[in-house]
Design a protein around this motif. Structure first.
Motif, PDB file in Angstrom:
ATOM      1  N   ILE A 184      23.431  28.110  67.244  1.00  0.00           N
ATOM      2  CA  ILE A 184      24.115  27.361  66.193  1.00  0.00           C
ATOM      3  C   ILE A 184      25.279  28.172  65.635  1.00  0.00           C
ATOM      4  O   ILE A 184      25.305  29.393  65.716  1.00  0.00           O
ATOM      5  CB  ILE A 184      23.156  26.984  65.041  1.00  0.00           C
ATOM      6  N   VAL A 185      26.241  27.436  65.073  1.00  0.00           N
ATOM      7  CA  VAL A 185      27.348  28.030  64.325  1.00  0.00           C
ATOM      8  C   VAL A 185      27.327  27.407  62.936  1.00  0.00           C
ATOM      9  O   VAL A 185      27.352  26.186  62.786  1.00  0.00           O
ATOM     10  CB  VAL A 185      28.706  27.780  65.001  1.00  0.00           C
ATOM     11  N   ILE A 186      27.259  28.255  61.917  1.00  0.00           N
ATOM     12  CA  ILE A 186      27.204  27.820  60.530  1.00  0.00           C
ATOM     13  C   ILE A 186      28.580  27.995  59.904  1.00  0.00           C
ATOM     14  O   ILE A 186      29.141  29.099  59.919  1.00  0.00           O
ATOM     15  CB  ILE A 186      26.167  28.633  59.735  1.00  0.00           C
ATOM     16  N   LYS A 187      29.137  26.903  59.360  1.00  0.00           N
ATOM     17  CA  LYS A 187      30.415  26.932  58.656  1.00  0.00           C
ATOM     18  C   LYS A 187      30.153  26.509  57.214  1.00  0.00           C
ATOM     19  O   LYS A 187      29.778  25.363  56.963  1.00  0.00           O
ATOM     20  CB  LYS A 187      31.421  25.987  59.319  1.00  0.00           C
ATOM     21  N   SER A 188      30.331  27.418  56.280  1.00  0.00           N
ATOM     22  CA  SER A 188      29.999  27.109  54.891  1.00  0.00           C
ATOM     23  C   SER A 188      31.054  26.207  54.257  1.00  0.00           C
ATOM     24  O   SER A 188      32.253  26.463  54.357  1.00  0.00           O
ATOM     25  CB  SER A 188      29.873  28.400  54.080  1.00  0.00           C
ATOM     26  N   LYS A 189      30.584  25.141  53.615  1.00  0.00           N
ATOM     27  CA  LYS A 189      31.474  24.252  52.856  1.00  0.00           C
ATOM     28  C   LYS A 189      31.686  24.808  51.454  1.00  0.00           C
ATOM     29  O   LYS A 189      32.720  24.588  50.832  1.00  0.00           O
ATOM     30  CB  LYS A 189      30.875  22.844  52.780  1.00  0.00           C
ATOM     31  N   GLU A 190      30.664  25.479  50.950  1.00  0.00           N
ATOM     32  CA  GLU A 190      30.706  26.223  49.693  1.00  0.00           C
ATOM     33  C   GLU A 190      29.763  27.400  49.874  1.00  0.00           C
ATOM     34  O   GLU A 190      29.091  27.509  50.892  1.00  0.00           O
ATOM     35  CB  GLU A 190      30.275  25.337  48.524  1.00  0.00           C
ATOM     36  N   LYS A 191      29.742  28.314  48.919  1.00  0.00           N
ATOM     37  CA  LYS A 191      28.873  29.481  49.079  1.00  0.00           C
ATOM     38  C   LYS A 191      27.463  29.030  49.425  1.00  0.00           C
ATOM     39  O   LYS A 191      26.886  28.186  48.741  1.00  0.00           O
ATOM     40  CB  LYS A 191      28.863  30.328  47.809  1.00  0.00           C
ATOM     41  N   SER A 192      26.902  29.574  50.497  1.00  0.00           N
ATOM     42  CA  SER A 192      25.642  29.087  51.040  1.00  0.00           C
ATOM     43  C   SER A 192      24.602  30.197  51.118  1.00  0.00           C
ATOM     44  O   SER A 192      24.890  31.298  51.603  1.00  0.00           O
ATOM     45  CB  SER A 192      25.864  28.511  52.447  1.00  0.00           C
ATOM     46  N   HIS A 193      23.423  29.892  50.654  1.00  0.00           N
ATOM     47  CA  HIS A 193      22.263  30.781  50.715  1.00  0.00           C
ATOM     48  C   HIS A 193      21.277  30.139  51.693  1.00  0.00           C
ATOM     49  O   HIS A 193      20.821  29.005  51.483  1.00  0.00           O
ATOM     50  CB  HIS A 193      21.669  30.901  49.313  1.00  0.00           C
ATOM     51  N   ILE A 194      20.957  30.847  52.774  1.00  0.00           N
ATOM     52  CA  ILE A 194      20.217  30.257  53.899  1.00  0.00           C
ATOM     53  C   ILE A 194      19.089  31.189  54.323  1.00  0.00           C
ATOM     54  O   ILE A 194      19.220  32.417  54.281  1.00  0.00           O
ATOM     55  CB  ILE A 194      21.183  30.001  55.083  1.00  0.00           C
ATOM     56  N   ILE A 195      17.972  30.587  54.750  1.00  0.00           N
ATOM     57  CA  ILE A 195      16.875  31.338  55.352  1.00  0.00           C
ATOM     58  C   ILE A 195      16.527  30.700  56.687  1.00  0.00           C
ATOM     59  O   ILE A 195      16.583  29.464  56.836  1.00  0.00           O
ATOM     60  CB  ILE A 195      15.648  31.381  54.415  1.00  0.00           C
ATOM     61  N   ILE A 196      16.203  31.527  57.677  1.00  0.00           N
ATOM     62  CA  ILE A 196      15.796  31.043  59.011  1.00  0.00           C
ATOM     63  C   ILE A 196      14.479  31.709  59.385  1.00  0.00           C
ATOM     64  O   ILE A 196      14.335  32.937  59.289  1.00  0.00           O
ATOM     65  CB  ILE A 196      16.860  31.343  60.078  1.00  0.00           C
ATOM     66  N   ILE A 197      13.515  30.872  59.805  1.00  0.00           N
ATOM     67  CA  ILE A 197      12.254  31.376  60.371  1.00  0.00           C
ATOM     68  C   ILE A 197      12.308  31.113  61.873  1.00  0.00           C
ATOM     69  O   ILE A 197      12.299  29.953  62.294  1.00  0.00           O
ATOM     70  CB  ILE A 197      11.030  30.703  59.727  1.00  0.00           C
ATOM     71  N   GLU A 198      12.395  32.172  62.664  1.00  0.00           N
ATOM     72  CA  GLU A 198      12.538  32.071  64.113  1.00  0.00           C
ATOM     73  C   GLU A 198      11.235  32.489  64.772  1.00  0.00           C
ATOM     74  O   GLU A 198      10.586  33.438  64.330  1.00  0.00           O
ATOM     75  CB  GLU A 198      13.702  32.966  64.581  1.00  0.00           C
ATOM     76  N   MET A 199      10.813  31.771  65.821  1.00  0.00           N
ATOM     77  CA  MET A 199       9.479  31.981  66.388  1.00  0.00           C
ATOM     78  C   MET A 199       9.433  31.528  67.845  1.00  0.00           C
ATOM     79  O   MET A 199      10.375  30.915  68.359  1.00  0.00           O
ATOM     80  CB  MET A 199       8.451  31.175  65.564  1.00  0.00           C
ATOM     81  N   LYS A 200       8.304  31.810  68.488  1.00  0.00           N
ATOM     82  CA  LYS A 200       8.127  31.325  69.852  1.00  0.00           C
ATOM     83  C   LYS A 200       8.036  29.797  69.829  1.00  0.00           C
ATOM     84  O   LYS A 200       7.572  29.185  68.849  1.00  0.00           O
ATOM     85  CB  LYS A 200       6.855  31.921  70.471  1.00  0.00           C
ATOM     86  N   LYS A 201       8.486  29.185  70.903  1.00  0.00           N
ATOM     87  CA  LYS A 201       8.468  27.732  71.009  1.00  0.00           C
ATOM     88  C   LYS A 201       7.033  27.238  71.147  1.00  0.00           C
ATOM     89  O   LYS A 201       6.236  27.818  71.893  1.00  0.00           O
ATOM     90  CB  LYS A 201       9.305  27.283  72.215  1.00  0.00           C
ATOM     91  N   SER A 202       6.703  26.181  70.423  1.00  0.00           N
ATOM     92  CA  SER A 202       5.364  25.605  70.516  1.00  0.00           C
ATOM     93  C   SER A 202       5.248  24.759  71.774  1.00  0.00           C
ATOM     94  O   SER A 202       6.225  24.187  72.257  1.00  0.00           O
ATOM     95  CB  SER A 202       5.062  24.755  69.283  1.00  0.00           C
ATOM     96  N   ASN A 203       4.028  24.655  72.300  1.00  0.00           N
ATOM     97  CA  ASN A 203       3.810  23.878  73.531  1.00  0.00           C
ATOM     98  C   ASN A 203       3.781  22.382  73.230  1.00  0.00           C
ATOM     99  O   ASN A 203       3.443  21.966  72.128  1.00  0.00           O
ATOM    100  CB  ASN A 203       2.493  24.305  74.169  1.00  0.00           C
TER     101      ASN A 203
END
Length: 233
Positions: free
Chosen positions: A214-233
């Motif tokens: 993904i590419v994130i382009k902020s429209k205004e100041k952005s506070h973001i969290i991402i939880i990344e993990m193994k793909k579920s079956n």
């Protein structure tokens, strides 16, 4: 694959002292088609009024991370731990064989925090608690890893193949995030608004990401969290 989750369609609860948005089935909100996203079981976006909170209650066999957005949060538990964290700081707990804990807002203003539950890779672990006071500037226009597996590089380590990153992106800035093959991620737009692969996310919206960068382009100041993990079956 990307799928946007609009916060206005998420589960909600208002107990007076506590207002919650439920990303997945929790408490009074039950949706059999929305129980989890891989090993991610709970994200509750909680607003807790001053001088209120969650009294002592039990947990078992769950990795629990609390990320403070505003105000303060005081943890106490049956192992004798007690500490207060504020904006951008984290409390984490491996509930394992069982632990009692409480969470209170002892401050003078409403507290907002994200309560994140992740299934551990095994049951019956020894309970554990910790907290970490990250420097805010370490997430300014760059990813700050706050959580990893026990084999990873995150300062907070949990018993699961999962990583958590946070970011504050200034207005009109751009940053990417890679979600590799056999991996997936869940993104929450905590504050502000941003366009992610041409999908607009506003305050409190979320995005499911499966095997897609993904590419994130902020429209205004952005506070973001991402939880990344193994793909579920």
């Amino acid at each position: 694959m990307l799928r946007k989750l609009d916060s206005t369609n998420m589960g909600r609860s208002d107990l007076g002292w506590l207002q919650s948005i439920f990303h997945f089935s929790f408490s009074s909100y039950y949706n059999v088609d929305n129980m989890n996203f891989g090993v991610l079981r709970v994200i509750n976006d909680d607003l807790v009024k001053a001088n209120t909170g969650f009294e002592m209650h039990p947990h078992k066999d769950m990795e629990i991370i609390s990320y403070v957005v505003d105000g303060e949060l005081t943890h106490g538990d049956s192992m004798g731990n007690k500490n207060t964290i504020t904006r951008g700081h984290v409390q984490y707990m491996s509930a394992g064989t069982g632990i009692y804990h409480s969470e209170h807002n002892l401050g003078k203003t409403t507290s907002r925090f994200l309560q994140i539950w992740i299934h551990p890779d095994k049951k019956g672990l020894e309970p554990n608690y910790g907290d970490y006071k990250f420097q805010w500037e370490d997430r300014k226009n760059k990813w700050l890893q706050i959580v990893s597996s026990t084999d990873g590089d995150g300062p907070i380590k949990i018993y699961q193949d999962a990583n958590i990153y946070v970011l504050e992106l200034d207005e009109n800035k751009e940053i990417d995030f890679k979600v590799n093959e056999e991996r997936q991620a869940y993104l929450v737009q905590i504050e502000g608004s941003a366009e992610i692969n041409n999908i607009l996310l506003n305050n409190r919206d979320a995005l499911e990401i499966v095997e897609e960068d993904i590419v994130i382009k902020s429209k205004e100041k952005s506070h973001i969290i991402i939880i990344e993990m193994k793909k579920s079956n």
